[in-house]
Design a protein around this motif. Structure first.
Motif, short mmCIF file in Angstrom:
data_model
loop_
_atom_site.label_atom_id
_atom_site.label_comp_id
_atom_site.label_asym_id
_atom_site.label_seq_id
_atom_site.Cartn_x
_atom_site.Cartn_y
_atom_site.Cartn_z
N ASP A 98 -10.45 -0.94 -3.35
CA ASP A 98 -11.18 0.07 -2.57
C ASP A 98 -12.61 0.17 -3.08
O ASP A 98 -12.86 0.49 -4.24
CB ASP A 98 -10.47 1.43 -2.72
CG ASP A 98 -10.93 2.43 -1.66
OD1 ASP A 98 -12.08 2.33 -1.21
OD2 ASP A 98 -10.14 3.32 -1.30
N THR B 18 0.84 -1.19 0.00
CA THR B 18 0.00 0.00 0.00
C THR B 18 0.88 1.24 0.00
O THR B 18 2.01 1.22 0.50
CB THR B 18 -0.90 0.03 1.25
OG1 THR B 18 -0.09 -0.24 2.39
CG2 THR B 18 -2.00 -0.99 1.17
N ARG C 233 -7.61 6.36 3.90
CA ARG C 233 -8.41 5.44 4.71
C ARG C 233 -8.65 6.01 6.10
O ARG C 233 -9.77 6.01 6.62
CB ARG C 233 -7.70 4.09 4.83
CG ARG C 233 -8.42 3.10 5.76
CD ARG C 233 -7.49 2.07 6.34
NE ARG C 233 -6.46 2.65 7.19
CZ ARG C 233 -5.46 1.95 7.73
NH1 ARG C 233 -5.34 0.66 7.48
NH2 ARG C 233 -4.57 2.55 8.50
N VAL D 49 -2.72 6.08 0.27
CA VAL D 49 -3.88 5.19 0.44
C VAL D 49 -4.23 5.06 1.92
O VAL D 49 -5.41 5.13 2.31
CB VAL D 49 -3.60 3.80 -0.18
CG1 VAL D 49 -4.55 2.74 0.34
CG2 VAL D 49 -3.68 3.88 -1.70
N VAL E 131 -5.58 -1.28 -4.27
CA VAL E 131 -4.73 -0.46 -3.39
C VAL E 131 -3.70 -1.29 -2.63
O VAL E 131 -2.84 -0.73 -1.96
CB VAL E 131 -5.60 0.35 -2.41
CG1 VAL E 131 -6.40 1.40 -3.16
CG2 VAL E 131 -6.53 -0.55 -1.59
N ASP F 287 -9.72 6.81 -5.02
CA ASP F 287 -9.23 5.42 -5.03
C ASP F 287 -10.32 4.41 -5.37
O ASP F 287 -10.06 3.20 -5.40
CB ASP F 287 -8.64 5.05 -3.66
CG ASP F 287 -7.31 5.74 -3.39
OD1 ASP F 287 -6.61 6.06 -4.37
OD2 ASP F 287 -6.98 5.96 -2.21
#
Length: 733
Positions: free
Chosen positions: A158, A69, A77, A73, A176, A171
């Protein structure tokens, strides 16, 4: 013998590892030579040097996996998680509107295997050799990503479509994270199934079809994944060919091993393996139980339970016990497994089945009173018919999957229906079978299982496809597989991978590739007394309908008795030998009526059976009424095409990792985001809610007709009994 097999397997994995390294060395040799003689000036290289470095480092990093990742990303999140939790808290406090469930941080975790040259089968070769339509330059360029061996693993996609404020998530639809397994168990797994759905706090459990290995993952840091345990096949010597996992009581999971013991690899009978929670490893083995006995057709199974298949159907060892699908209802202490086939003849190269009797026609019920060790409670043979195909292998064989109804549906959802029913589906004859009450499925319960639908009925009525109504054998080995019931017990979803034209004969028009759903509310309401009238195999006597007459009526869209009704059939475009095999409802975004907002599916079966797929992965929107439509915003980040294409060269942190075969998927959220007490994802009133009273009236009418029919049958039986008594009395006089 066991030691010899162990040595042979070690030798195989040594050879597999060596082959992996040799392939890399050959490919890299060309790359290095090109780089030394001009580097970038020569344009694209056959394979990037990072490929070998990544593959070697990950292959040799035993018992761990590397996440790929990016910091961006993870930052997105974390921001989305904080905003989502704040929005939900405000909604609960009455200080804000309910957030769109598609703004929830959520991911599809997809279990897949690396495609390699051994996956090429006759269908592919015929396209390449006979048609001569494939660009030679294209073949040369794809040689490395498509045909080199590699490490199996997971792609994390995602699925958060929006931010809480309604802006688009950049995303959305992107892969991801890409995670590869280490040696010795990281190659040639043929990635198969995980659990049917993931719930907050669960591990992810994934099985290897070819090796029988179970991989346990901790997804607390999703999209990052942590490998916590590898349960290798030597820990389960009594069974082989890992298939599906189902959650039981107290964090346990149970696995079906479809094949026989290591000494009879891929043979019969299979097993159920139960795993219990472990604070360090996630899950560890707790128990094992045989699915049936060798010779059970003649001598019965444990507890004296009959094996109702014939000697021919139970070949070669007199048992049909090869469990594939598995579903449990711990609340009623009962579960069901379905017998697909003796897998050695189906999935292993170069061995292939010699006749239809490698496929099984049976399902098995289980007593879950002791959650640590299921006990066989009964076996049933599904009824055949109503279709009589010229190709007899297209009868009701290969009972691949099953689906449970859910507890407390009436309490949890508007219009929800309480039920103890279970479904099972045939991969060949297209039958969708119902056991009205799983708690009554004991001993030989063949007379309690009825065929309430057939994939052929859906194939004849595909939305927007006028040609579908002209199919000559719409249900014949169409490959129905995954099916799942919505939490309200009103809708039933199923995937059908289809059959290409001329698969069986020059006149064969094939069968449609589709995802469909049924309104099962009448069937479930009717089943609450333990019986339903709808039965395509035996017909409906009260209405003077044979099975085929009933099929023909349902094919026109008519509502007949308590039979299901087709809601929608979504056509899937896949020109390969395969199509949609597996899917998953988004169990974290369910509306007030108990209907999920969306589902996912992938086009891939098992290439070495001769049934492959185009390796694409889609998200489908589900309306409150169950209407299906592709999410047009869910597009491949590399090509812009609809869905995510697993036939790609590069993955996150992994240039030239190549093509992958996506088999199964689960919807996963960060901790606490998808908690069981989360508010339902309310949306517009569903037809199920609007027509509840109307449905109840019709249901009452059907119930009365059923009761009347039963009363007549009882009266007739009493009359016969009295006549017999009088006759005996006369004879005595």
């Amino acid at each position: 013998m066991h030691r010899q097999r162990t040595r042979a397997r070690k030798g195989f994995w040594g050879a597999a590892g060596a082959a992996l390294l040799a392939a890399g060395a050959l490919a890299l040799g060309g790359t290095q030579a090109a780089a030394q003689s001009g580097g970038d000036g020569l344009g694209d290289l056959p394979i990037k040097p990072e490929w070998l470095v990544n593959t070697l480092s990950r292959a040799l990093d035993i018992n761990t996996v590397k996440n790929n990742t990016s910091p961006e990303v993870i930052a997105r999140r974390d921001k989305a998680t904080a905003e989502w939790k704040a929005a939900v808290a405000a909604y609960k406090a009455g200080k804000g509107k309910q957030p769109d469930p598609r703004a929830k941080p959520e991911y599809s975790v997809v279990w897949s295997s690396k495609q390699n040259v051994a996956d090429v089968h006759a269908d592919v070769l015929s396209k390449l050799v006979q048609n001569l339509t494939v660009n030679p330059q294209g073949l040369a360029d794809l040689l490395n990503p498509q045909f080199l061996p590699g490490l199996d693993g997971w792609q994390v996609i995602d699925q958060r479509k929006f931010d809480v404020d309604g802006t688009e998530n950049p995303d959305y639809g992107k892969v991801v994270n890409f995670v590869q397994l280490p040696l010795p168990w990281g190659v040639e797994n043929e990635a198969h199934h995980m659990q049917y759905q993931w719930e907050d706090g669960d591990p992810i459990v994934a099985g290897s079809l070819f090796l029988g290995t179970t991989f346990v993952l901790d997804p607390k840091d999703v999209p990052n994944l942590k490998l916590t345990n590898i349960i290798d096949p030597l820990q389960n010597p009594g069974g082989t060919i890992a298939d599906a996992y189902e959650k039981g009581d107290n964090g346990r999971f149970t696995l079906t091993l479809m094949g026989g013991p290591l000494a009879n690899f891929g043979g019969s009978p299979g097993q159920l393996i139960t795993f219990k929670p472990d604070p360090v490893k996630g899950l560890v083995k707790e128990s094992e139980v045989q699915a049936g006995n060798i010779g059970g057709v003649l001598t019965g199974n444990a507890g004296g339970i009959k094996e109702p298949c014939s000697v021919r159907e139970g070949r070669p060892l007199g048992t049909c016990a090869n469990p594939h699908g598995i579903q449990f209802r711990p609340d009623v202490k009962a579960g069901l497994t379905s017998d697909y086939a003796e897998p050695r003849e189906i999935v292993l190269d170069p061995v292939k089945t010699v006749d239809k009797y490698a496929f099984r026609p049976t399902v098995r019920s289980w007593d879950l009173s002791n959650p640590s060790k299921p006990k066989l409670a009964g076996v049933a043979k599904v009824p055949n018919g109503p279709l009589e195909p010229a190709q007899r292998a297209h009868e009701q064989y290969g009972i691949m999957e099953n689906a449970k109804t859910w507890p407390d549906a009436a309490k949890k959802y508007r219009g929800g229906l309480d039920s103890k029913a279970f479904f099972a589906g045939s991969m060949c004859g297209g039958g969708v079978f119902l056991i009205p009450d799983i708690t009554k499925a004991k001993g030989d319960f063949s007379n309690k299982i009825v065929q309430v639908w057939n994939d052929g009925l859906s194939a004849l009525n595909v939305s927007g496809d006028d040609a579908s109504k002209f199919l000559d054998e719409p249900a014949g080995c169409a490959g129905g597989a995954w099916h799942q019931v919505t939490p309200n017990n009103r809708l039933f979803f199923r995937s059908v991978q289809g059959r290409n034209p001329a698969s069986d004969n020059y006149f064969d028009q094939g069968a449609s590739k589709l995802i469909y759903d049924l309104d099962i509310s009448k069937t479930i309401e009717s089943a609450q007394d333990g019986e339903v009238e709808c039965d395509l195999s035996r017909g409906i006597k009260r209405l003077n309908l044979t099975g085929i007459k009933l099929f023909n009526k349902l094919a026109t869209g008519a509502q007949v008795s308590d039979c299901p009704r087709l809601v929608d059939a979504l056509k899937v475009k896949d020109i390969t030998s395969g199509g949609p095999h597996w899917g998953a409802l988004d169990n974290h975004s369910v509306d007030q009526n108990g209907v999920p907002w969306r589902l996912t599916f992938s086009n891939y079966f098992v290439s070495r059976t001769g049934v492959d797929g185009d390796h694409r992965f889609y998200t489908v929107d589900v309306s409150p009424e169950g209407k299906l439509s592709y999410d047009q915003d869910f597009r491949d980040e590399k090509t812009g095409a609809l869905g995510v294409n697993f036939n790609r060269r590069n993955w996150p942190g992994s240039p030239d990792a190549g093509f992958y075969k996506p088999h199964s998927m689960v919807w996963v959220c960060p901790p606490g985001v998808c908690a069981p007490d989360e508010p339902l994802a309310a949306r517009g009133e569903a037809a199920a809610g609007k027509t509840k009273k109307k449905a109840a009236k019709k249901s009452k009418k059907t119930s009365k007709a059923k009761a009347k029919s039963k009363a007549k049958a009882k009266a007739k039986a009493k009359s016969k009994s009295r006549a017999k008594s009088r006759s005996r009395a006369k004879a005595k006089r």
